[in-house]
Design a protein around this motif. Sequence first.
Motif, PDB file in Angstrom:
ATOM      1  N   VAL A 499       0.831  -1.204   0.000  1.00 19.36           N
ATOM      2  CA  VAL A 499       0.000   0.000   0.000  1.00 19.36           C
ATOM      3  C   VAL A 499       0.866   1.255   0.000  1.00 19.36           C
ATOM      4  CG1 VAL A 499      -2.044  -1.031   1.060  1.00 19.36           C
ATOM      5  CG2 VAL A 499      -0.203  -0.166   2.522  1.00 19.36           C
ATOM      6  N   GLY A 500       2.088   1.145  -0.498  1.00 18.31           N
ATOM      7  CA  GLY A 500       2.967   2.305  -0.533  1.00 18.31           C
ATOM      8  C   GLY A 500       3.425   2.683   0.863  1.00 18.31           C
ATOM      9  N   GLN A 501       3.490   4.003   1.119  1.00 17.88           N
ATOM     10  CA  GLN A 501       3.960   4.485   2.415  1.00 17.88           C
ATOM     11  C   GLN A 501       2.828   4.374   3.433  1.00 17.88           C
ATOM     12  OE1 GLN A 501       7.025   5.019   3.017  1.00 17.88           O
ATOM     13  NE2 GLN A 501       6.795   5.623   5.150  1.00 17.88           N
ATOM     14  N   GLY A 502       2.600   3.177   3.883  1.00 19.15           N
ATOM     15  CA  GLY A 502       1.535   2.887   4.842  1.00 19.15           C
ATOM     16  C   GLY A 502       1.622   1.427   5.227  1.00 19.15           C
ATOM     17  N   GLN A 503       0.546   0.914   5.782  1.00 18.69           N
ATOM     18  CA  GLN A 503       0.579  -0.480   6.222  1.00 18.69           C
ATOM     19  C   GLN A 503      -0.818  -1.070   6.253  1.00 18.69           C
ATOM     20  OE1 GLN A 503       3.436  -2.129   9.262  1.00 18.69           O
ATOM     21  NE2 GLN A 503       1.596  -2.107  10.523  1.00 18.69           N
ATOM     22  N   ALA A 504      -0.922  -2.318   5.827  1.00 20.98           N
ATOM     23  CA  ALA A 504      -2.168  -3.087   5.923  1.00 20.98           C
ATOM     24  C   ALA A 504      -1.788  -4.565   5.869  1.00 20.98           C
ATOM     25  CB  ALA A 504      -3.126  -2.737   4.795  1.00 20.98           C
ATOM     26  N   ILE A 505      -2.171  -5.317   6.899  1.00 21.35           N
ATOM     27  CA  ILE A 505      -1.823  -6.732   7.006  1.00 21.35           C
ATOM     28  C   ILE A 505      -3.084  -7.532   7.302  1.00 21.35           C
ATOM     29  CG2 ILE A 505      -0.447  -8.450   8.250  1.00 21.35           C
ATOM     30  CD1 ILE A 505       1.566  -6.255   8.860  1.00 21.35           C
ATOM     31  N   ILE A 506      -3.338  -8.537   6.489  1.00 23.81           N
ATOM     32  CA  ILE A 506      -4.519  -9.396   6.631  1.00 23.81           C
ATOM     33  C   ILE A 506      -4.095 -10.695   7.309  1.00 23.81           C
ATOM     34  CG2 ILE A 506      -6.350 -10.611   5.406  1.00 23.81           C
ATOM     35  CD1 ILE A 506      -5.939  -8.603   3.097  1.00 23.81           C
ATOM     36  N   LEU A 507      -4.876 -11.124   8.304  1.00 25.93           N
ATOM     37  CA  LEU A 507      -4.607 -12.382   9.008  1.00 25.93           C
ATOM     38  C   LEU A 507      -5.874 -13.236   8.987  1.00 25.93           C
ATOM     39  CD1 LEU A 507      -3.274  -9.845  10.936  1.00 25.93           C
ATOM     40  CD2 LEU A 507      -2.053 -11.850  11.799  1.00 25.93           C
ATOM     41  N   ARG A 508      -5.729 -14.495   8.562  1.00 20.09           N
ATOM     42  CA  ARG A 508      -6.870 -15.411   8.500  1.00 20.09           C
ATOM     43  C   ARG A 508      -6.525 -16.726   9.170  1.00 20.09           C
ATOM     44  NH1 ARG A 508      -8.860 -17.285   3.215  1.00 20.09           N
ATOM     45  NH2 ARG A 508      -6.652 -17.386   2.683  1.00 20.09           N
ATOM     46  N   THR A 509      -7.396 -17.148  10.081  1.00 20.81           N
ATOM     47  CA  THR A 509      -7.325 -18.512  10.605  1.00 20.81           C
ATOM     48  C   THR A 509      -8.398 -19.331   9.881  1.00 20.81           C
ATOM     49  OG1 THR A 509      -8.887 -18.108  12.411  1.00 20.81           O
ATOM     50  CG2 THR A 509      -6.549 -17.620  12.828  1.00 20.81           C
TER      51      THR A 509
END
Length: 741
Positions: A499-509
């Motif tokens: 996402v460029g200069q930013g952050q997004a992390i997806i977590l799935r169980t």
Amino acid sequence: MKTGMFALALGLLTLRFLPALPATGWLLAMLVLALMLLPFRTFALAFFLFGLSWACISAQRALDDRLSPALDGQTRWLEGRVVGLPQQTSTGVRFELADSRSRNARLPRLIRVSWHGGPAVHSGERWRLAVTLKRPSGLLNFQGFDHEAWLLAQRIGATGTVKDGERLTPASNAWRDALRQRLMAVDAQGREAGLAALVLGDGSGLADEDWQVLQDTGTVHLLVISGQHIGLLAGLIYGLIALLARYGCWPATWPWLPWACGLAFVAALGYGSLAGFGVPVQRACVMVGLVLLWRLRFRHLGAWWPLLLALNGVLVLEPLASLQPGFWLSFGAVAVLILAFGGRLGPWRLWQAWTRPQGLIAIGLFPLLLMLDLPISLSAPLANLVAVPWISLVVLPLALLGTALLAVPFLGEGMLWLAGGALDLLFQGLALLAAHLPAWIPADVPLGYWLVSLAGAVIVLLPGGVPFRLLGWPMLLLAVFPPREPVPHGRVDVVQLDVGQGQAIILRTRHHSMLYDAGPRSRGTDLGARVVLPSLKKLGIASLDLMLISHADADHAGGAAAVARGLPVKRVVGGETDGLPEFLGTRPCLGGERWEWDGVSFELWQWSGAVDGNPKSCVLQVQANGERLLLTGDIDRAAERALLDSPLAVRTDWLQAPHHGSRSSSSRAFVQQLAPTSVLISRGRGNAFGHPHAQVLERYRALSSRVYDSAEQGAVRLQLGAFEPATVVRAQRRFWREPLR
């Protein structure tokens, strides 16, 4: 001959799927082999090799014209001429420079630059500019828009940001720009930008809300000059001459058919010149010309011939056209109609001829939209039933006539006023439809299921008398509900998005999903809507059990509102609640809170001594099958020291580098105590903050930590609990992408 033309098309299209371009020696060998095969009348293989060779040579020339790596990130003074129509943005102006020159440096032939807060720029002007140059790049995720491919298809060899500049010469031969200014100055009931898009192919003035409505209703093609518009104008001219000839009003000494075809093609070229003769317009003009030639001389050869010739003509002129989604959709739509109409026995009634093509196109393009990772409008058949004739028979003729008669006082402006009102009425109806039935972003479909769905679409489009035709429907719909392999119990599927200069992390169980940070929003660009939300849906996530926003900075929290509007979110937790939208109902981060999902343990931590900002980031530790992941937000060194006294200060397998690898974080004590095996860094390429800092990278490398950098490798995906290396998007080789370093 038809076999040879089909083989040529296959060779030209093969370029799109190559992981790397052949070396020069292999290209020469293919050309020599093709020439040797011609005397033996092995035309199919020879034409295939000719097509593939020419496409590779053209693509290599475009790659060689990219900015030199030595100039990447440098700010240099250059001179260039503005080409095309400059686009006004919310923060400034974006335009393209041709024939650029800089002292002691070779520059690409075409450079795309942005000037934040810059003055008005017009086509044809020559400028001297100080530009921070960058090699072509873009966000790189597992699904979604590939900006690098788009830039290469446009043959843009560099991008840049203007720091300063001066106009050297005024505009010359800039009639399109002057006409756009004239159109934007008339009163078109608030739809001046829409008329500029229809007449000149310039959609830069349309608001984001308008584009969203068009996407949700599958009517984007109506506001972007395409084969439909150019074909419509050519058809009107052809039909007018045919009508005059039928009623004896055409001169008997002039054969009406050649004149009709010739004048229709002249009209198509004239409209193409208004639209700037971009690649889609060139494609449309070639298609119209070949259809008219087929009607004049070769109608007995069948309808597939002009389509095949047009396909080859477009790709020979611009082999990189196959990198653009519009190429596949335009030719796919024509092929669907030929397939459907070709098997028709007898004429359709008027209502059938009006309604059936839209449904057939929706069925036929469904597999293509899946392949191209594009949203699918469920309301498109209904919307286009009204929108296509409304634009074709009302708005566009009024807009073109009004533009042609602008020199006549009141008449031209009056027609444009009527055209704007008609367009506004259409947008109001489309907005109502979009509000009730927005575009659908389907989950990612495995290749095998996609092929079955494609076969099902072809079977459904066959004539009604074909046996077992109804079996095509379950085959087609297999891509809507494909079986999915669940995340194993006790493991977590983790995706760090680019996402460029930013952050997004997806977590799935196995049965739960969460999002840690939601990407940035700045300067009118919401990556929560553009990247994060589509990625969640592509992963098959229908709702979020938790959205955890580390803190309220825009690069971490900016996209939260868009995600919450697009998906049900059961709970929102934030390191800071102030600064986040109230409708999210954000709850404060509670240090020490623990829970378990599907055999995976989660624990929160927050520095009690933090007041606000980066140090107050909510930290998340995830443990799966003995493998640990620590997500740290933007904590600084002071927060790191506090964390080292907590239960989370243990050896960590995966560490999200605090504050994007900033020098103010990742202290030596912090890095040594956690001793991460792998490090995740989310940041923008060439960002102004210098992230990640060289000293920080050296600390991680001293521990032999493997660094996964989104700016260099794109999105990262790993399965926590499997103790395996991560996969990165850039490892998926495409000839237009720079290989991993």
